[in-house]
Design a protein around this motif. Structure first.
Motif, short mmCIF file in Angstrom:
data_model
loop_
_atom_site.label_atom_id
_atom_site.label_comp_id
_atom_site.label_asym_id
_atom_site.label_seq_id
_atom_site.Cartn_x
_atom_site.Cartn_y
_atom_site.Cartn_z
N LEU A 102 27.08 91.57 20.01
CA LEU A 102 26.83 90.09 19.94
C LEU A 102 25.13 90.11 19.69
CD1 LEU A 102 28.93 88.16 22.20
CD2 LEU A 102 28.97 88.14 19.70
N ARG A 103 24.72 90.81 20.61
CA ARG A 103 22.96 90.83 20.66
C ARG A 103 22.50 91.44 19.12
NH1 ARG A 103 23.73 93.13 26.00
NH2 ARG A 103 23.37 91.67 27.42
N LYS A 104 23.13 92.67 18.83
CA LYS A 104 22.92 93.12 17.48
C LYS A 104 23.15 91.92 16.23
CE LYS A 104 23.73 97.90 18.69
NZ LYS A 104 24.44 98.94 18.18
N GLU A 105 24.19 91.39 16.24
CA GLU A 105 24.46 90.40 15.32
C GLU A 105 23.58 89.27 15.33
OE1 GLU A 105 26.46 90.55 12.88
OE2 GLU A 105 27.63 92.52 13.23
N PHE A 106 23.37 88.81 16.65
CA PHE A 106 22.23 87.78 16.88
C PHE A 106 20.84 88.09 16.11
CE2 PHE A 106 18.82 85.45 19.00
CZ PHE A 106 19.56 83.96 18.94
N ARG A 107 20.44 89.26 16.46
CA ARG A 107 19.09 89.67 15.97
C ARG A 107 19.04 89.83 14.36
NH1 ARG A 107 19.83 93.69 20.35
NH2 ARG A 107 18.57 93.04 22.34
N MET A 163 20.91 88.39 12.32
CA MET A 163 20.89 86.92 11.77
C MET A 163 19.81 86.39 11.89
SD MET A 163 24.72 85.32 12.93
CE MET A 163 24.20 83.76 12.62
N HIS A 164 18.96 86.75 12.87
CA HIS A 164 17.71 86.19 13.31
C HIS A 164 16.68 86.54 11.88
CE1 HIS A 164 14.15 84.36 14.93
NE2 HIS A 164 13.58 85.44 14.97
N ARG A 165 16.60 87.87 11.80
CA ARG A 165 15.87 88.40 10.66
C ARG A 165 16.38 87.83 9.25
NH1 ARG A 165 16.55 93.41 13.88
NH2 ARG A 165 18.27 93.93 12.41
N GLU A 166 17.70 88.00 9.06
CA GLU A 166 17.98 87.39 7.74
C GLU A 166 17.62 85.80 7.60
OE1 GLU A 166 22.27 87.84 7.71
OE2 GLU A 166 22.38 89.78 7.17
N LEU A 167 17.49 85.14 8.52
CA LEU A 167 16.95 83.75 8.48
C LEU A 167 15.77 83.84 8.16
CD1 LEU A 167 17.85 80.70 8.63
CD2 LEU A 167 17.26 80.76 11.03
N GLN A 168 15.00 84.56 8.84
CA GLN A 168 13.60 84.65 8.62
C GLN A 168 13.17 85.19 7.20
OE1 GLN A 168 11.03 83.73 10.53
NE2 GLN A 168 12.15 83.18 11.94
N GLN A 169 13.91 86.01 6.58
CA GLN A 169 13.86 86.53 5.48
C GLN A 169 14.18 85.45 4.18
OE1 GLN A 169 16.03 90.03 4.45
NE2 GLN A 169 15.45 90.10 2.27
#
Length: 352
Positions: free
Chosen positions: A112-117, A119-125
């Motif tokens: 879950l932590r990896k997926e959240f990180r 998703m966060h990077r993808e959102l920034q991109q």
């Protein structure tokens, strides 16, 4: 030891480790009611169900929110996930699980932590790409507006430009045609055209030209002749033992001659003008006598113009219509200026 169920999660719990409500005597896991896992519990402690019915000092009917709700309201998503993880850890502490299940839960939390990180990077991109896309669209809009302004100015200039009249264009085209015809006529400056000499299968056109020059008093050597041949369609019959009833079928083709020097060509033309009655009898050709004509060789356009000029001159009683050096000239009477014919419009202007 007798066991009881938690009033919050409905799971079995040990009464020794449970929190007991002073009002309803209900038992709860400490984690379910947001109490520390160790430590002293006040004797007057009440469970959430009993606390929400407790009358507040302001006499309001709004139930008292639990500590968990108050804390979660001020937490961001990451802290909320950590709090949930701690709650699960507390539950795991109060409810011992099998080692396999604990490992699965740990792996699940890490995933879950990896997926959240991620998703966060993808959102920034995605935000960066959206900003770039907006900038590109803005630049394209500016270029389109600039192009529209330029196209509009060009259209306005074209509308304001005065196009030449149709008559002016036609005059320009006619003048260009006349110039091209004059250039073609200049290429025939050393050529003559001989008509009226009967045609046979075994004839030698070069020999005929030499005999013709001799009869006219002009010495023609083989070196003076560049090229000599019959011109025209070949469907007309040559002279044979049988005579056709169709006069046009017996009409011979013309002989085109190109001399190496213009002086030779001019001498032959001058001699032909002096002796106008030259016929095939003078060349010792058998058969009925035919008059021989020696003229300048004209382009196809000039031949047609010369024919039309002679027809118009005959109708209008003009005395002279002739050619000189490839030019078509006409004079109505002696002493008047000669008019040059270069196109059909000149025929209408001169003879009209």
């Amino acid at each position: 030891m007798p066991t009881a169920k938690c009033g919050g999660c409905a799971k079995f719990l040990s009464p020794l480790d449970a929190a007991k409500c002073n009002h309803c005597n209900g038992l709860y896991h400490r984690a379910c009611v947001c109490l520390p896992s160790t430590g002293y519990i006040k004797p007057a402690w009440r469970c959430p169900e009993c606390s929400k019915n407790q009358v507040r000092d302001n006499k309001a009917d709004t139930p008292v929110r639990t500590r968990t709700a108050q804390v979660e309201e001020h937490l961001n998503p990451e802290e909320l996930m950590e709090t949930s993880t701690m709650s699960c850890t507390t539950l795991d502490a109060t409810n011992p699980l099998s080692p396999d299940l604990a490992d699965e839960l740990r792996l699940f939390k890490e995933e879950l932590r990896k997926e959240f990180r991620l998703m966060h990077r993808e959102l920034q991109q995605l935000r960066t790409e959206m900003a770039q896309l907006k900038e590109s669209v803005r630049t394209s809009d500016e270029r389109m507006e600039s192009l529209e302004v330029r196209v509009g100015s060009l259209e306005q200039r074209l509308e304001q430009q005065v196009l030449p009249e149709k008559g002016s264009l036609e005059n320009t085209i006619d003048e260009l045609r006349c110039q091209l015809n004059d250039r073609d006529q200049e290429l025939l400056v050393n050529d003559i055209e001989i008509s009226g000499i009967p045609e046979s299968r075994d004839e030698s056109t070069l020999h005929l030209i030499k005999i013709l020059g001799t009869k006219l008093g002009v010495n023609i050597d083989e070196k003076d002749v560049v090229h000599v041949e019959r011109v025209g369609s070949t469907h007309r019959n040559r002279i044979t033992n049988t005579i056709s009833a169709d006069p046009s079928a017996q009409r011979p083709r013309c002989i085109s001659v190109r001399f190496a020097r213009r002086s030779t060509r001019d001498s032959l033309l001058r001699a032909a003008r002096v002796r106008r009655g030259l016929s095939t009898h003078d060349l010792d050709v058998n058969g009925q006598a035919h008059r021989i004509y020696i003229n300048e060789r004209l382009t196809r356009t000039n031949r047609q113009l010369f024919y039309l000029a002679r027809q118009a001159g005959t109708r209008r009683n003009w005395r002279y219509v002739w050619t000189r050096d490839g030019r078509i000239l006409a004079r109505k009477e002696d002493g008047l200026k000669a008019e040059r014919v270069r196109c059909e419009a000149d025929i209408s202007r001169i003879f009209g």
